[in-house]
Design an enzyme around this catalytic site. Structure first.
Site, PDB file in Angstrom:
ATOM      1  N   PHE A   1      35.200  74.386 -93.891  1.00 49.01           N
ATOM      2  CA  PHE A   1      36.066  75.410 -93.311  1.00 49.01           C
ATOM      3  C   PHE A   1      37.332  74.808 -92.711  1.00 49.01           C
ATOM      4  O   PHE A   1      37.286  73.779 -92.027  1.00 49.01           O
ATOM      5  CB  PHE A   1      35.335  76.139 -92.174  1.00 49.01           C
ATOM      6  CG  PHE A   1      34.196  76.996 -92.592  1.00 49.01           C
ATOM      7  CD1 PHE A   1      34.395  78.323 -92.951  1.00 49.01           C
ATOM      8  CD2 PHE A   1      32.899  76.495 -92.604  1.00 49.01           C
ATOM      9  CE1 PHE A   1      33.332  79.139 -93.330  1.00 49.01           C
ATOM     10  CE2 PHE A   1      31.828  77.296 -92.972  1.00 49.01           C
ATOM     11  CZ  PHE A   1      32.039  78.614 -93.338  1.00 49.01           C
ATOM     12  N   ASP A   2      38.444  75.486 -92.934  1.00 46.10           N
ATOM     13  CA  ASP A   2      39.591  75.287 -92.060  1.00 46.10           C
ATOM     14  C   ASP A   2      39.209  75.915 -90.721  1.00 46.10           C
ATOM     15  O   ASP A   2      38.370  76.826 -90.672  1.00 46.10           O
ATOM     16  CB  ASP A   2      40.825  75.972 -92.659  1.00 46.10           C
ATOM     17  CG  ASP A   2      42.044  75.853 -91.776  1.00 46.10           C
ATOM     18  OD1 ASP A   2      42.228  74.765 -91.198  1.00 46.10           O
ATOM     19  OD2 ASP A   2      42.791  76.829 -91.669  1.00 46.10           O
ATOM     20  N   MET A   3      39.793  75.442 -89.644  1.00 45.02           N
ATOM     21  CA  MET A   3      39.416  75.955 -88.319  1.00 45.02           C
ATOM     22  C   MET A   3      40.281  77.132 -87.890  1.00 45.02           C
ATOM     23  O   MET A   3      39.784  78.246 -87.695  1.00 45.02           O
ATOM     24  CB  MET A   3      39.513  74.836 -87.281  1.00 45.02           C
ATOM     25  CG  MET A   3      39.106  75.252 -85.877  1.00 45.02           C
ATOM     26  SD  MET A   3      39.101  73.863 -84.702  1.00 45.02           S
ATOM     27  CE  MET A   3      40.881  73.540 -84.551  1.00 45.02           C
TER      28      MET A   3
END
Length: 228
Positions: free
Chosen positions: A9-11
């Site tokens: 995941f990107d945050m």
């Protein structure tokens, strides 16, 4: 999409709805340096998914002099102060992470944010236990997104072949980086920073190579795991 061995995941904008705060703070700090056209829309179009170091490079070009040494610290201090009362999680993030865990799918995080900001963001959103030892920052690689370095680091550290990873990203830079790493990419447009440009961002993510564009993390789970 067949079930993957890991999801990276990107945050910001994918796990936490932090991008509106980030865009606001960066725009304000750039304006304080004399870059008056650096409003929220300008910052969003230029820097969504870009590391703070690359933002500093752009500031240097626009000012015609070096970006101040304390710019990154000023941005982070201001932003983390805002996070104390204004940071929220993307809807259904905990349910998605539970679902992936139940299916035996590993999860990791790959963010353009600094190590300091990454850790504080995860702490404040109560997501730190979810990514204990599996959260990675652009600080840890030579080249940030759209280079593949950060995604390859994440895959290596969690012991999953890149081809068995799927990445969830809200920016074209992130999608391009995932694809360059040999991973599948899901475009996510559920963050409130995209409320007024969702169709536009959808097109950008498609052009960047995302296999599908979704705006709800429940749908992301369905896409990754497959409908029961």
């Amino acid at each position: 999409m067949t079930s993957s061995a890991a999801v990276i995941f990107d945050m910001d904008g994918c796990l936490v709805d932090s991008e509106p705060l980030s865009l606001e703070v960066i725009a304000n700090e750039m304006q304080s340096l004399g870059i008056q056209d650096a409003d929220i829309n300008d910052v969003r179009s230029r820097f969504l998914g870009v590391s703070i170091q690359d933002i500093c490079k752009n500031i240097t070009e626009r000012l015609g002099r070096p970006c101040p040494d304390d710019f990154i610290d000023r941005v982070e201090n201001h932003l983390l102060s805002e996070y104390q009362t204004r940071l929220t999680k993307i809807a259904h993030v905990d349910e998605l992470l539970d679902r992936l865990s139940e299916q035996g799918i590993k999860t990791a995080l790959a963010t353009g944010s600094s190590l300091r900001r990454m850790r504080k963001t995860l702490e404040l959103s109560n997501l730190l236990p979810r990514f204990d030892g599996t959260a990675f920052s652009a600080d840890q690689v030579e080249n940030g997104k759209p280079a593949p370095d950060l995604f390859l680091l994440a895959a290596q550290q969690i012991g999953v072949d890149p081809k068995d990873c799927v990445v969830v990203e809200d920016s074209p830079h992130g999608v391009k980086g995932a694809i360059a790493a040999g991973m599948k990419a899901i475009g996510f447009v559920g963050g409130t920073h995209l409320d007024d440009i969702r169709d536009y961002q959808t097109n950008l993510l498609q052009v960047a190579g995302a296999s599908v564009i979704l705006h709800d993390l429940q749908d992301v789970g369905d896409e990754i795991i497959g409908q029961s």
